[in-house]
Design a protein around this motif. Structure first.
Motif, short mmCIF file in Angstrom:
data_model
loop_
_atom_site.label_atom_id
_atom_site.label_comp_id
_atom_site.label_asym_id
_atom_site.label_seq_id
_atom_site.Cartn_x
_atom_site.Cartn_y
_atom_site.Cartn_z
N HIS A 11 0.82 -1.22 0.00
CA HIS A 11 0.00 0.00 0.00
C HIS A 11 0.86 1.27 0.00
O HIS A 11 2.04 1.25 0.36
CB HIS A 11 -0.96 0.00 1.20
CG HIS A 11 -0.25 0.00 2.51
ND1 HIS A 11 0.21 -1.14 3.11
CD2 HIS A 11 0.09 1.02 3.35
CE1 HIS A 11 0.79 -0.83 4.25
NE2 HIS A 11 0.73 0.47 4.43
N SER A 14 2.30 6.29 4.56
CA SER A 14 3.34 7.27 4.92
C SER A 14 4.72 6.81 4.48
O SER A 14 5.51 7.60 3.94
CB SER A 14 3.37 7.46 6.45
OG SER A 14 2.11 7.82 6.91
N THR A 15 5.02 5.54 4.70
CA THR A 15 6.36 5.03 4.40
C THR A 15 6.64 5.14 2.90
O THR A 15 7.69 5.63 2.48
CB THR A 15 6.49 3.56 4.86
OG1 THR A 15 5.74 3.39 6.06
CG2 THR A 15 7.92 3.17 5.09
N VAL A 82 6.90 0.18 10.45
CA VAL A 82 7.26 -0.63 11.62
C VAL A 82 6.09 -1.55 11.95
O VAL A 82 4.97 -1.09 12.17
CB VAL A 82 7.58 0.27 12.84
CG1 VAL A 82 7.79 -0.58 14.09
CG2 VAL A 82 8.81 1.12 12.55
N THR A 121 8.58 4.19 9.01
CA THR A 121 7.72 5.05 9.83
C THR A 121 6.99 4.18 10.84
O THR A 121 6.74 2.99 10.59
CB THR A 121 6.66 5.81 9.00
OG1 THR A 121 5.63 4.90 8.57
CG2 THR A 121 7.26 6.53 7.80
N GLY A 124 4.65 5.32 16.79
CA GLY A 124 5.41 5.93 17.88
C GLY A 124 6.86 5.49 17.97
O GLY A 124 7.76 6.30 18.10
N ALA A 125 7.10 4.16 17.89
CA ALA A 125 8.45 3.68 18.14
C ALA A 125 8.78 2.45 17.31
O ALA A 125 7.88 1.74 16.86
CB ALA A 125 8.60 3.33 19.63
N ALA A 155 0.53 8.46 13.19
CA ALA A 155 -0.64 8.31 12.30
C ALA A 155 -0.62 6.92 11.68
O ALA A 155 0.42 6.27 11.64
CB ALA A 155 -0.57 9.35 11.19
#
Ligand SMILES: Cc1cc2nc3c(=O)[nH]c(=O)nc-3n(C[C@H](O)[C@H](O)[C@H](O)COP(=O)(O)O)c2cc1C
Length: 230
Positions: A11, A14-15, A82, A121, A124-125, A155
């Protein structure tokens, strides 16, 4: 300048968008692959790529277009969101298939002049461990210069990324693209990569896998030849 993007996801979230923005800012020719759409096999563990040759892998023909693109590219961008603190399973399954190209086996000399980028991306972590998952392969393939970029986007879709974070991403990609462009054609392996090569050379001189030993000998690497000088 040729840029290859291998996305560890199908997809365009963001990454993907960060990787694509970087490639657009680098300019030139871009080729993209999406995993698992373009390669979704799992390594079967037969080890025949190591002992008999990569062309004996059952997935060789399916993998070949990506490997050919890898050899042709000046810049290789690996992207992965991630997933539970690591790269996606699709990315890992792809990287497993290139184990035969690791430094301890049969690295391709073209890699020693390329630049590589790992992009991840997270909500959070986990960007550090995810980028390491991908950078370990880039390093062991012999990629001379490796950049890592991780962003906690807070996000789960690109549309939901805040304007502030978006502005930072744009600025960071401007800088990264400029660095990559100015280094193109001039990259040389650092001391860490050269030391790892020399250690593997020592292993190959007293080797255990005839297929690998023959490769190193044929390249002249067990003598005075070096892949970064080719
Ligand atoms: C299966 C799964 C596992 C995830 N694991 C983590 C995680 O360990 N840490 C985290 O911060 N975000 C995690 N996330 C959130 C995504 O990493 C985050 O939303 C990322 O920016 C999505 O990128 P994309 O828009 O390219 O899909 C996970 C999402 C999924 C679907």
């Amino acid at each position: 300048m040729k840029t290859l993007i291998i996305n560890g996801q199908n997809h365009q979230g963001s990454t993907y968008h960060i990787g694509k923005e970087l490639a657009d800012k680098i300019g030139g020719e871009t080729k993209e692959f999406f995993l698992p759409k373009d390669f979704g096999e799992f390594c079967l563990g037969c080890t025949s790529c190591f002992t008999k040759g990569e062309d004996t892998c059952l997935h060789y023909e399916k993998l070949k277009p990506i490997v050919d693109a890898l050899d042709e590219a000046d810049v290789v961008i690996l992207t992965s969101p991630v997933y539970v603190m690591h790269s996606t399973g699709s990315m890992k399954a792809f990287l497993d298939h290139l184990g035969y190209r690791w430094m301890v086996h049969r690295p391709e000399e073209k890699m020693f002049k390329k630049q590589g980028v790992c992009i991840s991306t997270a909500a959070g972590a986990g960007m550090k461990s995810t980028n390491k998952d991908m950078a370990d392969s880039l390093f062991n393939w012999g990629i001379a210069k490796i950049y890592k970029y991780g962003m906690a986007v807070a996000a789960t879709s690109w549309e939901d990324v805040s304007e502030k974070k978006m502005a930072k991403i744009h600025k960071d990609m401007d800088r990264l693209a400029a660095d990559i462009k100015s280094n193109n054609g001039n990259v040389k392996p650092g001391i860490k990569l050269k030391a790892w090569f020399m250690l593997c050379r020592f292993i190959q001189k007293n080797g255990y896998n005839p297929k690998d030993m023959e490769y190193w000998k044929h390249k002249g690497w067990t003598e005075g030849n070096r892949p970064w000088k080719a």
